[in-house]
Design an enzyme around this catalytic site. Structure first.
Site, PDB file in Angstrom:
ATOM      1  N   SER A  21       0.841  -1.203   0.000  1.00  0.00           N
ATOM      2  CA  SER A  21       0.000   0.000   0.000  1.00  0.00           C
ATOM      3  C   SER A  21       0.873   1.248   0.000  1.00  0.00           C
ATOM      4  CB  SER A  21      -0.862  -0.004   1.268  1.00  0.00           C
ATOM      5  OG  SER A  21      -1.357   1.286   1.558  1.00  0.00           O
TER       6      SER A  21
ATOM      7  N   TYR B 209      -3.252   0.006  10.071  1.00  0.00           N
ATOM      8  CA  TYR B 209      -3.115  -0.382   8.653  1.00  0.00           C
ATOM      9  C   TYR B 209      -1.703  -0.058   8.156  1.00  0.00           C
ATOM     10  CZ  TYR B 209      -4.416  -0.513   3.658  1.00  0.00           C
ATOM     11  OH  TYR B 209      -4.490  -0.799   2.302  1.00  0.00           O
TER      12      TYR B 209
HETATM   13  P1  NAP Z   1     -11.978  -4.758  -0.461  1.00  0.00           P
HETATM   14  O1  NAP Z   1     -12.801  -4.237  -1.593  1.00  0.00           O
HETATM   15  O2  NAP Z   1     -12.339  -4.401   0.940  1.00  0.00           O
HETATM   16  O3  NAP Z   1     -11.866  -6.371  -0.598  1.00  0.00           O
HETATM   17  C1  NAP Z   1     -11.166  -7.048   0.396  1.00  0.00           C
HETATM   18  C2  NAP Z   1     -11.303  -8.520   0.097  1.00  0.00           C
HETATM   19  O4  NAP Z   1     -10.622  -9.239   1.112  1.00  0.00           O
HETATM   20  C3  NAP Z   1     -12.732  -9.010   0.082  1.00  0.00           C
HETATM   21  O5  NAP Z   1     -12.867 -10.014  -0.928  1.00  0.00           O
HETATM   22  C4  NAP Z   1     -12.878  -9.677   1.450  1.00  0.00           C
HETATM   23  O6  NAP Z   1     -13.845 -10.680   1.334  1.00  0.00           O
HETATM   24  C5  NAP Z   1     -11.486 -10.245   1.655  1.00  0.00           C
HETATM   25  N1  NAP Z   1     -11.080 -10.459   3.056  1.00  0.00           N
HETATM   26  C6  NAP Z   1     -10.983  -9.548   4.044  1.00  0.00           C
HETATM   27  N2  NAP Z   1     -10.534 -10.130   5.167  1.00  0.00           N
HETATM   28  C7  NAP Z   1     -10.357 -11.448   4.874  1.00  0.00           C
HETATM   29  C8  NAP Z   1      -9.891 -12.569   5.614  1.00  0.00           C
HETATM   30  N3  NAP Z   1      -9.550 -12.468   6.910  1.00  0.00           N
HETATM   31  N4  NAP Z   1      -9.809 -13.766   4.997  1.00  0.00           N
HETATM   32  C9  NAP Z   1     -10.169 -13.891   3.694  1.00  0.00           C
HETATM   33  N5  NAP Z   1     -10.611 -12.871   2.924  1.00  0.00           N
HETATM   34  C10 NAP Z   1     -10.686 -11.660   3.530  1.00  0.00           C
HETATM   35  O7  NAP Z   1     -10.465  -4.281  -0.646  1.00  0.00           O
HETATM   36  P2  NAP Z   1      -9.658  -3.828  -1.941  1.00  0.00           P
HETATM   37  O8  NAP Z   1      -9.743  -2.360  -2.090  1.00  0.00           O
HETATM   38  O9  NAP Z   1      -9.997  -4.717  -3.090  1.00  0.00           O
HETATM   39  O10 NAP Z   1      -8.187  -4.159  -1.434  1.00  0.00           O
HETATM   40  C11 NAP Z   1      -7.603  -5.422  -1.627  1.00  0.00           C
HETATM   41  C12 NAP Z   1      -6.202  -5.345  -1.057  1.00  0.00           C
HETATM   42  O11 NAP Z   1      -5.525  -4.209  -1.607  1.00  0.00           O
HETATM   43  C13 NAP Z   1      -6.172  -5.131   0.460  1.00  0.00           C
HETATM   44  O12 NAP Z   1      -5.067  -5.810   0.995  1.00  0.00           O
HETATM   45  C14 NAP Z   1      -5.965  -3.624   0.600  1.00  0.00           C
HETATM   46  O13 NAP Z   1      -5.344  -3.297   1.823  1.00  0.00           O
HETATM   47  C15 NAP Z   1      -5.059  -3.358  -0.549  1.00  0.00           C
HETATM   48  N6  NAP Z   1      -5.027  -1.992  -1.047  1.00  0.00           N
HETATM   49  C16 NAP Z   1      -6.176  -1.370  -1.421  1.00  0.00           C
HETATM   50  C17 NAP Z   1      -6.083  -0.072  -1.952  1.00  0.00           C
HETATM   51  C18 NAP Z   1      -7.291   0.709  -2.391  1.00  0.00           C
HETATM   52  O14 NAP Z   1      -7.145   1.932  -2.586  1.00  0.00           O
HETATM   53  N7  NAP Z   1      -8.445   0.086  -2.564  1.00  0.00           N
HETATM   54  C19 NAP Z   1      -4.849   0.535  -2.106  1.00  0.00           C
HETATM   55  C20 NAP Z   1      -3.712  -0.152  -1.664  1.00  0.00           C
HETATM   56  C21 NAP Z   1      -3.819  -1.427  -1.149  1.00  0.00           C
HETATM   57  P3  NAP Z   1     -14.742 -11.141   2.604  1.00  0.00           P
HETATM   58  O15 NAP Z   1     -15.055  -9.907   3.400  1.00  0.00           O
HETATM   59  O16 NAP Z   1     -15.941 -11.829   2.036  1.00  0.00           O
HETATM   60  O17 NAP Z   1     -13.873 -12.082   3.352  1.00  0.00           O
HETATM   61  C1  GCO Z   2      -6.941   5.302   3.257  1.00  0.00           C
HETATM   62  C2  GCO Z   2      -7.053   4.381   2.077  1.00  0.00           C
HETATM   63  C3  GCO Z   2      -5.668   3.865   1.709  1.00  0.00           C
HETATM   64  C4  GCO Z   2      -5.800   2.925   0.545  1.00  0.00           C
HETATM   65  C5  GCO Z   2      -4.480   2.380   0.148  1.00  0.00           C
HETATM   66  C6  GCO Z   2      -3.576   3.437  -0.358  1.00  0.00           C
HETATM   67  O1  GCO Z   2      -7.829   5.268   4.115  1.00  0.00           O
HETATM   68  O2  GCO Z   2      -5.960   6.068   3.278  1.00  0.00           O
HETATM   69  O3  GCO Z   2      -7.910   3.306   2.372  1.00  0.00           O
HETATM   70  O4  GCO Z   2      -5.092   3.224   2.801  1.00  0.00           O
HETATM   71  O5  GCO Z   2      -6.606   1.863   0.874  1.00  0.00           O
HETATM   72  O6  GCO Z   2      -3.917   1.574   1.102  1.00  0.00           O
HETATM   73  O7  GCO Z   2      -2.484   2.789  -0.979  1.00  0.00           O
END
Ligand code: NAP
Ligand code: GCO
Length: 264
Positions: A144, A157
């Site tokens: 992230s 986080y």
């Molecule tokens: P999201 O929309 O909240 O999806 C998260 C997924 O993880 C869901 O499928 C959820 O399914 C699953 N999950 C959560 N806890 C779990 C557990 N303990 N065991 C198994 N499955 C679990 O998140 P996203 O935005 O797609 O993000 C995916 C990844 O990218 C995360 O690691 C997040 O930190 C990272 N990320 C996101 C962003 C962003 O801006 N969106 C940026 C940087 C990094 P269930 O709830 O059904 O289990």
């Molecule tokens: C926040 C956002 C970020 C993104 C991502 C950025 O609250 O600042 O959720 O943490 O999820 O991780 O890279």
């Protein structure tokens, strides 16, 4: 010829019922991999299986909490029996809790670290023996911006994602001798359910202040989409990246490089 093909490979993408994980699983499938994924609820599993079917992907879904070591081990063993040993692990499952640290209960802090840092360790540990035996493997940890930067309300986080960057480097260091590469993908601000609260229009119809803030901080002047992660994950999962190890590939539209829009 550079080899981006994943034909004959088995990929496990955790938390890939929707969001970034779903898009990465789709990309890996389109490059030829057989896909396994997990999530925690039957409702999300049902919706996910429909979604995969709708795009022609015969994904194998597991209801498994990534923090459950015995459950993850059983899932990995079943994948090995049915699809073959896991060649590619994408540690994508993750949560965030946006709470000022001085108001955050230790249990809430622990839950974020448990899912965002301990679970990737549990899943990597489950697939490593098979990769060590094959003398080949790819582990991709979804890091992230908060692996590098902090901001208000995301202490747990950021601590977990910062730790995940170092776990990535340590797996790379310890298992490179087995021709296993471990790298990170660092998405910027991506439009998924996880960031929906940061983008919701205000009551008066105006843009969420955080939405405007991120667009101003991003040279690309937009939020990322899950599709922006598809090419990078295929690169890191393929033989094209066999000499890339311990690296975090940021897919952030340039935020990390940019001080922010200068005053007019
Ligand atoms: P999201 O929309 O909240 O999806 C998260 C997924 O993880 C869901 O499928 C959820 O399914 C699953 N999950 C959560 N806890 C779990 C557990 N303990 N065991 C198994 N499955 C679990 O998140 P996203 O935005 O797609 O993000 C995916 C990844 O990218 C995360 O690691 C997040 O930190 C990272 N990320 C996101 C962003 C962003 O801006 N969106 C940026 C940087 C990094 P269930 O709830 O059904 O289990
Ligand atoms: C926040 C956002 C970020 C993104 C991502 C950025 O609250 O600042 O959720 O943490 O999820 O991780 O890279």
């Amino acid at each position: 010829m550079v080899n981006f093909s994943l034909e004959g490979k088995v990929a496990l993408v955790t938390g890939a019922a929707y969001g970034i994980g779903f898009a990465m699983a789709q990309a890996l499938a389109e490059a030829g991999a057989k896909i396994a994924f997990n999530c925690r609820t039957q409702a999300n599993m049902d919706k996910a299986m429909e979604a995969y079917k709708a795009i022609g992907i015969d994904a194998r879904g597991y209801i498994c909490d990534c923090t459950d070591e015995a459950g993850v081990k059983a899932m990995v063993e079943d994948i090995a029996r049915t699809l073959g040993p896991v060649d590619i692990l994408v540690n994508n499952a993750g949560i965030i809790k946006r709470i000022p640290m001085h108001e955050m209960a230790a249990e809430e802090f622990r839950q974020v670290v448990d899912i965002d840092l301990i679970a990737p360790y549990i899943c990597a540990k489950a697939v490593l023996p098979g990769m060590m035996e094959k003398k080949a493997g790819k582990i991709i940890n979804v890091c992230s911006m908060m692996s590098e930067l902090g901001r208000e309300t995301v202490s747990a986080y950021a601590a977990a994602k910062g730790g995940l960057k170092m776990l990535t480097r340590n797996i790379a260091s310890e298992y490179g001798q087995y021709n296993i590469q471990c790298n990170g993908i660092g998405p910027g601000y991506i439009a998924t359910p996880q960031t929906a609260p940061l983008r919701e229009p205000q009551a008066d119809g105006s843009r969420h202040p955080f939405d405007s803030f991120i667009v101003a901080k991003t040279p690309a002047e937009r939020w990322g989409t899950p599709e922006d992660l598809m090419g990078p994950v295929v690169f890191l999962a393929s033989n094209a990246s066999d000499f890339v190890n311990g690296h975090v590939l940021y897919v952030d539209g340039g935020i990390l490089a940019y001080i922010g829009k200068q005053p007019k």
